[in-house]
Design a protein around this motif. Structure first.
Motif: not given
Ligand SMILES: [Zn+2]
Length: 448
Positions: A374-381, A393-398
Motif C-alpha cells: 500500500r502507498c502510505s501517501a494516497c492509500h492506493s495499492m 514509485a507509486c503508480p497512482a500519486c507518483g
Molecule cells: Zn500513492
C-alpha cells in the motif's frame, strides 16, 4: 474405575489443587512482575544436584505427558494437573524411581504445571501438542516457587543476597550484575542451563512502577504514535525514516554461525567432534541472543518513552508457515529469517510489558494487512514486489517510497485506526488497553 487402573486414584482428593498460571498471582494494582536474570557458577556438588534436578524435571514432564496422552488414547479419560501430581506421589514411593525424592517436590510439581500449561495452550489452539523433552535438546530448566528456596538479603548491599535452593546446603555464587529493588523477596526462581553450559537464575520480583505521563503530538490531543517495521535489510525501521541496522557484530556472528552449521552437517552423528561444534554453535547463539536483547532493550525503552501508541505487524503465523516448508530454502536465507523472527519475538515481548508498565498501548496489526504494497501517501495499492526492491514509485500519486519506511507508515496509520475503534467504545475515564491485537479485536471491543 479406570482411574484406579491408571494409578491416579480419586479425583476429589486433589480437587482443590488446580494449575493456575503465574499471571494469576495476587498482586496489587500498581505492582508489576519483573524478571531479573543473573549468571551463577555452581560448585561441583551443586552442579551435580542440578543435573539430577534437571533430569528429574524432564523425566516427570515426559511421564506426565505419557500418562495424559495414554489415558486419553486408550481409555478416553482426561487427566489433568491434579491427577498428574497424584501420580507423582506414587512415582516417588515406587522403588525404581525413588531417586525422585532427592529432588525438591515443589520443583517437580512445577514441571507438571508447565506441562499443564502446554496442554492449555494446545487446547486453545495456540501451540502444538506438547512434545517429549530430550536430554541435550531442550533447555534445562527448574522452577522454584517461594517454598523451594531461601533468600537472605545482604544488608550491606541491598538488592543482592544469598539464594539457597531446596536440597542444597550452600548458597549459589550469583554474579549480581545489577541489584534487585531493595527490600523485595523474589516470588519465584527459575534455574536454567543453556546449551552452551552456562547457568542462570531468573528471579521474579514484584515491583512498584509508575506509569509515564501521556505523550501527544505537539499542540493537539492526538496521541503520539509510531509504526515499527521489522525487516531483513534493517533490523527495525520507524515511520519517521529512522533505521536501526543489524549491528556489524551480529552480521559477523551470523556468518560464523552459517559456517559452523555447514561444518556440523559434515560431522558424523553422535561423534565427539560433532558435539564440540554443537557446543560452539550453542555458545554463539547465546551471544547473538545477548547482543540482540540488549540492543532491543535500549530501543524499546526509547520508543515507549517517546510514544503513546506503538504499532507492529503480526509475524507469528508466517513463522509457523516458514517452518513447514523450511527445508527447501537456502540455509543463509533461513538464518536471516530466523534472526528477524527472533528479533520480532523479542521486540514484541519487550514492547508488550513496557507498554503495560508505563501506560502505553501496543497495537499488533493483522498479518494480512498489506503494509508493503500500500502507498502510505494516497492509500492506493501498488504492484507486488520482490524482496530485493528497496524503493518504488507509486503508480497512482507518483510518490517515491522507501519499502520499509512506507511499511512502517502504513502500520502506524492502520494501528491508529484500530486504536480509535477501541478508544471510541471505552466508557469515559477508562484507559485504552495495553495491547490491542487486530486478530482479537472483536473480543477487545466486546470487553470494552
Ligand atoms: Zn500513492
Amino acid at each position: 474405575m479406570k482411574r484406579e487402573v491408571l494409578g491416579i486414584g480419586d479425583r476429589r482428593k486433589h480437587h482443590t489443587r488446580t494449575a493456575t498460571p503465574l499471571k494469576g498471582h495476587s498482586k496489587a494494582a500498581d505492582t508489576r512482575h519483573c524478571l531479573y536474570r543473573f549468571r551463577f557458577y555452581p560448585t561441583r556438588e551443586q552442579a551435580e544436584q542440578l543435573e539430577r534436578t534437571f533430569g528429574a524435571c524432564r523425566w516427570v514432564y515426559n511421564e506426565g505427558l505419557a500418562l495424559r496422552s495414554g489415558a486419553w488414547e486408550t481409555h478416553r479419560v482426561k487427566v489433568g494437573f491434579a491427577e498428574t501430581c497424584r501420580a507423582l506421589t506414587g512415582w516417588k514411593r515406587n522403588e525404581e524411581t525413588a531417586w525422585l525424592k532427592e529432588v525438591s517436590s515443589t520443583v517437580l510439581q512445577q514441571s507438571l504445571r508447565h506441562l499443564d500449561q502446554g496442554f492449555g495452550r494446545f487446547f486453545k489452539g495456540l501451540a502444538k501438542y506438547p512434545k517429549r523433552k530430550k536430554k541435550g535438546r531442550s533447555r534445562d530448566t527448574a522452577i522454584y516457587v517461594r517454598t523451594g528456596f531461601k533468600w537472605a538479603e545482604d544488608p550491606a548491599r541491598p538488592g543482592t543476597g544469598l539464594i539457597t535452593l531446596a536440597k542444597q546446603s550452600r548458597p549459589l555464587d550469583v554474579r549480581w550484575s545489577r541489584a534487585l529493588p531493595a527490600g523485595v523477596v523474589p516470588v519465584r526462581l527459575s534455574v536454567t542451563r543453556d546449551r552452551a553450559g552456562r547457568y542462570f537464575v531468573s528471579t521474579l520480583v514484584e515491583e512498584r512502577i509508575a506509569p509515564l505521563p501521556e505523550v501527544f503530538v505537539s499542540g493537539s490531543r492526538e496521541p503520539k504514535a509510531v509504526g515499527v517495521d521489522v525487516g531483513l535489510a534493517s533490523l527495525v525501521t520507524l515511520d519517521d525514516g529512522t533505521k536501526l541496522d543489524h549491528p556489524r557484530l551480529l552480521k559477523r556472528y551470523a556468518e560464523k554461525l552459517a559456517r559452523l552449521q555447514r561444518e556440523l552437517h559434515k560431522k558424523v552423528r553422535g561423534s565427539r567432534n560433532r558435539e564440540k561444534v554443537r557446543q560452539r554453535i550453542a555458545r554463539l547463539y547465546a551471544l547473538i541472543g545477548d547482543v540482540r536483547r540488549d540492543m532491543l532493550d535500549k530501543l524499546t525503552t526509547r520508543l515507549v518513552r517517546e510514544n503513546q501508541v506503538l504499532v507492529v505487524e503480526d509475524l507469528s503465523v508466517t513463522t509457523l508457515l516458514r517452518a513447514a516448508r523450511g527445508k527447501n530454502r537456502r540455509r543463509k536465507a533461513k538464518l536471516n529469517q530466523a534472526i528477524r523472527d527472533a528479533s520480532w519475538g523479542e521486540l514484541l515481548r519487550q514492547l508488550r510489558y513496557k507498554c503495560e508498565w508505563y501506560g502505553r498501548t501496543l497495537v499488533v496489526v493483522d498479518r494480512f494487512f498489506p503494509s508493503t504494497r500500500r502507498c502510505s501517501a494516497c492509500h492506493s495499492m501498488g504492484p507486488r514486489m520482490d524482496v530485493s526492491v528497496r524503493e518504488w514509485a507509486c503508480p497512482a500519486c507518483g510518490a517515491v517510497l522507501d519499502r520499509d519506511v512506507n511499511a512502517a507508515a502504513n502500520l502506524r496509520d492502520e494501528g491508529m485506526r484500530l486504536y480509535w475503534l477501541v478508544a471510541a467504545c471505552l466508557p469515559p475515564g477508562r484507559r485504552t488497553p495495553a495491547v490491542i491485537r487486530a486478530s482479537e479485536l472483536e473480543e477487545c471491543l466486546a470487553a470494552a
